[in-house]
Design a protein around this motif. Sequence first.
Motif, PDB file in Angstrom:
ATOM      1  N   ARG A  22       0.878  -1.182   0.000  1.00 54.70           N
ATOM      2  CA  ARG A  22       0.000   0.000   0.000  1.00 54.70           C
ATOM      3  C   ARG A  22       0.909   1.224   0.000  1.00 54.70           C
ATOM      4  NH1 ARG A  22      -2.324   2.208   4.455  1.00 54.70           N
ATOM      5  NH2 ARG A  22      -1.797   0.330   5.634  1.00 54.70           N
ATOM      6  N   VAL A  23       0.692   2.112  -0.986  1.00 58.43           N
ATOM      7  CA  VAL A  23       1.611   3.212  -1.245  1.00 58.43           C
ATOM      8  C   VAL A  23       0.841   4.516  -1.394  1.00 58.43           C
ATOM      9  CG1 VAL A  23       3.340   4.070  -2.887  1.00 58.43           C
ATOM     10  CG2 VAL A  23       3.154   1.618  -2.454  1.00 58.43           C
ATOM     11  N   ILE A  24       1.441   5.594  -0.899  1.00 63.63           N
ATOM     12  CA  ILE A  24       0.970   6.946  -1.202  1.00 63.63           C
ATOM     13  C   ILE A  24       2.207   7.770  -1.527  1.00 63.63           C
ATOM     14  CG2 ILE A  24       0.947   7.764   1.182  1.00 63.63           C
ATOM     15  CD1 ILE A  24      -1.620   9.372   0.361  1.00 63.63           C
ATOM     16  N   LYS A  25       2.110   8.523  -2.600  1.00 69.22           N
ATOM     17  CA  LYS A  25       3.270   9.236  -3.151  1.00 69.22           C
ATOM     18  C   LYS A  25       4.357   8.208  -3.412  1.00 69.22           C
ATOM     19  CE  LYS A  25       2.294  13.647  -0.952  1.00 69.22           C
ATOM     20  NZ  LYS A  25       2.815  14.726  -0.146  1.00 69.22           N
ATOM     21  N   TYR A  26       5.484   8.308  -2.796  1.00 68.56           N
ATOM     22  CA  TYR A  26       6.588   7.361  -2.958  1.00 68.56           C
ATOM     23  C   TYR A  26       6.845   6.575  -1.679  1.00 68.56           C
ATOM     24  CZ  TYR A  26       8.876  11.195  -0.583  1.00 68.56           C
ATOM     25  OH  TYR A  26       9.178  12.177   0.321  1.00 68.56           O
ATOM     26  N   ILE A  27       5.940   6.639  -0.733  1.00 72.14           N
ATOM     27  CA  ILE A  27       6.117   6.018   0.581  1.00 72.14           C
ATOM     28  C   ILE A  27       5.328   4.712   0.659  1.00 72.14           C
ATOM     29  CG2 ILE A  27       5.785   6.301   3.067  1.00 72.14           C
ATOM     30  CD1 ILE A  27       5.876   9.382   2.492  1.00 72.14           C
ATOM     31  N   VAL A  28       6.024   3.614   0.980  1.00 77.23           N
ATOM     32  CA  VAL A  28       5.369   2.331   1.192  1.00 77.23           C
ATOM     33  C   VAL A  28       4.838   2.319   2.627  1.00 77.23           C
ATOM     34  CG1 VAL A  28       5.659  -0.170   1.278  1.00 77.23           C
ATOM     35  CG2 VAL A  28       6.892   1.171  -0.443  1.00 77.23           C
ATOM     36  N   LEU A  29       3.534   2.272   2.771  1.00 77.87           N
ATOM     37  CA  LEU A  29       2.899   2.307   4.089  1.00 77.87           C
ATOM     38  C   LEU A  29       2.863   0.924   4.732  1.00 77.87           C
ATOM     39  CD1 LEU A  29      -0.098   4.581   3.098  1.00 77.87           C
ATOM     40  CD2 LEU A  29       2.025   5.288   4.214  1.00 77.87           C
ATOM     41  N   GLN A  30       2.705  -0.106   3.896  1.00 75.94           N
ATOM     42  CA  GLN A  30       2.602  -1.483   4.384  1.00 75.94           C
ATOM     43  C   GLN A  30       2.837  -2.417   3.211  1.00 75.94           C
ATOM     44  OE1 GLN A  30      -1.309  -2.379   5.866  1.00 75.94           O
ATOM     45  NE2 GLN A  30      -0.671  -4.239   6.888  1.00 75.94           N
ATOM     46  N   TRP A  31       3.423  -3.590   3.459  1.00 77.26           N
ATOM     47  CA  TRP A  31       3.629  -4.561   2.385  1.00 77.26           C
ATOM     48  C   TRP A  31       3.506  -5.977   2.912  1.00 77.26           C
ATOM     49  CZ3 TRP A  31       7.677  -8.093   2.097  1.00 77.26           C
ATOM     50  CH2 TRP A  31       8.703  -7.922   3.029  1.00 77.26           C
ATOM     51  N   ASN A  32       3.317  -6.911   1.984  1.00 80.79           N
ATOM     52  CA  ASN A  32       3.160  -8.315   2.341  1.00 80.79           C
ATOM     53  C   ASN A  32       3.662  -9.172   1.178  1.00 80.79           C
ATOM     54  OD1 ASN A  32       2.454 -10.600   3.765  1.00 80.79           O
ATOM     55  ND2 ASN A  32       0.286 -10.461   3.294  1.00 80.79           N
ATOM     56  N   LEU A  33       4.049 -10.413   1.490  1.00 75.94           N
ATOM     57  CA  LEU A  33       4.574 -11.329   0.485  1.00 75.94           C
ATOM     58  C   LEU A  33       4.103 -12.738   0.805  1.00 75.94           C
ATOM     59  CD1 LEU A  33       8.037 -11.521  -1.034  1.00 75.94           C
ATOM     60  CD2 LEU A  33       7.275 -13.478   0.266  1.00 75.94           C
ATOM     61  N   LYS A  34       3.713 -13.480  -0.233  1.00 76.76           N
ATOM     62  CA  LYS A  34       3.365 -14.898  -0.107  1.00 76.76           C
ATOM     63  C   LYS A  34       4.184 -15.674  -1.134  1.00 76.76           C
ATOM     64  CE  LYS A  34      -0.242 -14.807   2.780  1.00 76.76           C
ATOM     65  NZ  LYS A  34       0.241 -13.901   3.774  1.00 76.76           N
ATOM     66  N   VAL A  35       4.760 -16.799  -0.720  1.00 73.95           N
ATOM     67  CA  VAL A  35       5.519 -17.656  -1.615  1.00 73.95           C
ATOM     68  C   VAL A  35       4.556 -18.523  -2.417  1.00 73.95           C
ATOM     69  CG1 VAL A  35       7.185 -19.554  -1.717  1.00 73.95           C
ATOM     70  CG2 VAL A  35       7.531 -17.679  -0.104  1.00 73.95           C
ATOM     71  N   VAL A  36       4.825 -18.645  -3.720  1.00 74.69           N
ATOM     72  CA  VAL A  36       4.037 -19.501  -4.597  1.00 74.69           C
ATOM     73  C   VAL A  36       4.928 -20.667  -5.020  1.00 74.69           C
ATOM     74  CG1 VAL A  36       2.799 -19.655  -6.790  1.00 74.69           C
ATOM     75  CG2 VAL A  36       2.695 -17.551  -5.440  1.00 74.69           C
ATOM     76  N   LYS A  37       4.446 -21.876  -4.787  1.00 69.36           N
ATOM     77  CA  LYS A  37       5.185 -23.077  -5.192  1.00 69.36           C
ATOM     78  C   LYS A  37       4.763 -23.479  -6.591  1.00 69.36           C
ATOM     79  CE  LYS A  37       5.383 -24.595  -0.431  1.00 69.36           C
ATOM     80  NZ  LYS A  37       4.827 -25.512   0.547  1.00 69.36           N
ATOM     81  N   ARG A  38       5.680 -24.049  -7.344  1.00 72.09           N
ATOM     82  CA  ARG A  38       5.380 -24.464  -8.720  1.00 72.09           C
ATOM     83  C   ARG A  38       4.215 -25.442  -8.779  1.00 72.09           C
ATOM     84  NH1 ARG A  38       8.385 -22.802 -12.603  1.00 72.09           N
ATOM     85  NH2 ARG A  38       7.880 -24.490 -14.032  1.00 72.09           N
ATOM     86  N   GLU A  39       4.046 -26.259  -7.726  1.00 71.79           N
ATOM     87  CA  GLU A  39       2.971 -27.257  -7.719  1.00 71.79           C
ATOM     88  C   GLU A  39       1.632 -26.702  -7.212  1.00 71.79           C
ATOM     89  OE1 GLU A  39       5.438 -27.792  -3.948  1.00 71.79           O
ATOM     90  OE2 GLU A  39       5.900 -27.569  -6.046  1.00 71.79           O
ATOM     91  N   ASP A  40       1.587 -25.436  -6.786  1.00 72.50           N
ATOM     92  CA  ASP A  40       0.326 -24.839  -6.336  1.00 72.50           C
ATOM     93  C   ASP A  40      -0.695 -24.827  -7.466  1.00 72.50           C
ATOM     94  OD1 ASP A  40       1.300 -24.375  -3.792  1.00 72.50           O
ATOM     95  OD2 ASP A  40       1.555 -22.214  -4.063  1.00 72.50           O
ATOM     96  N   SER A  41      -1.940 -25.156  -7.135  1.00 70.82           N
ATOM     97  CA  SER A  41      -3.018 -25.123  -8.122  1.00 70.82           C
ATOM     98  C   SER A  41      -3.433 -23.676  -8.399  1.00 70.82           C
ATOM     99  CB  SER A  41      -4.225 -25.900  -7.599  1.00 70.82           C
ATOM    100  OG  SER A  41      -4.795 -25.215  -6.487  1.00 70.82           O
ATOM    101  N   GLU A  42      -4.249 -23.490  -9.427  1.00 71.42           N
ATOM    102  CA  GLU A  42      -4.785 -22.163  -9.731  1.00 71.42           C
ATOM    103  C   GLU A  42      -5.554 -21.626  -8.537  1.00 71.42           C
ATOM    104  OE1 GLU A  42      -8.295 -20.457 -12.549  1.00 71.42           O
ATOM    105  OE2 GLU A  42      -6.775 -21.668 -13.561  1.00 71.42           O
ATOM    106  N   LYS A  43      -6.389 -22.470  -7.925  1.00 65.90           N
ATOM    107  CA  LYS A  43      -7.197 -22.061  -6.775  1.00 65.90           C
ATOM    108  C   LYS A  43      -6.320 -21.662  -5.590  1.00 65.90           C
ATOM    109  CE  LYS A  43     -11.080 -23.674  -3.996  1.00 65.90           C
ATOM    110  NZ  LYS A  43     -12.014 -24.783  -3.770  1.00 65.90           N
TER     111      LYS A  43
END
Length: 109
Positions: A22-43
Amino acid sequence: MKYIQKEVLLGDIGDANIKAGRVIKYIVLQWNLKVVKREDSEKTTLKKLYKTIDQVMTASVEAISIGIPAVLDPESGVVYDVQNIPAWTKIQLNDLVHPSILGAVTLCH
């Protein structure tokens, strides 16, 4: 230098993870990351995308912009053959993300 005064959510899908900030101007207010595995389904991958967005989303976000390393039809919101996410061979991403927010969704390569 002019900066966008609106609060936006920027997403990045690819390279075996999904990131959102979440960003305003050039400042990142909050961020998050999730790892995706190659075997993960579309769902499973979509659930990870929604969780990533939900964890940084607030009522003040006016738009979402998502970058994705894939062939993209920007008008229809369809992405094809997403790198490092084999389950996403053809997905209507714009329509799948849009219901989770009230603002505009932009997809870019």
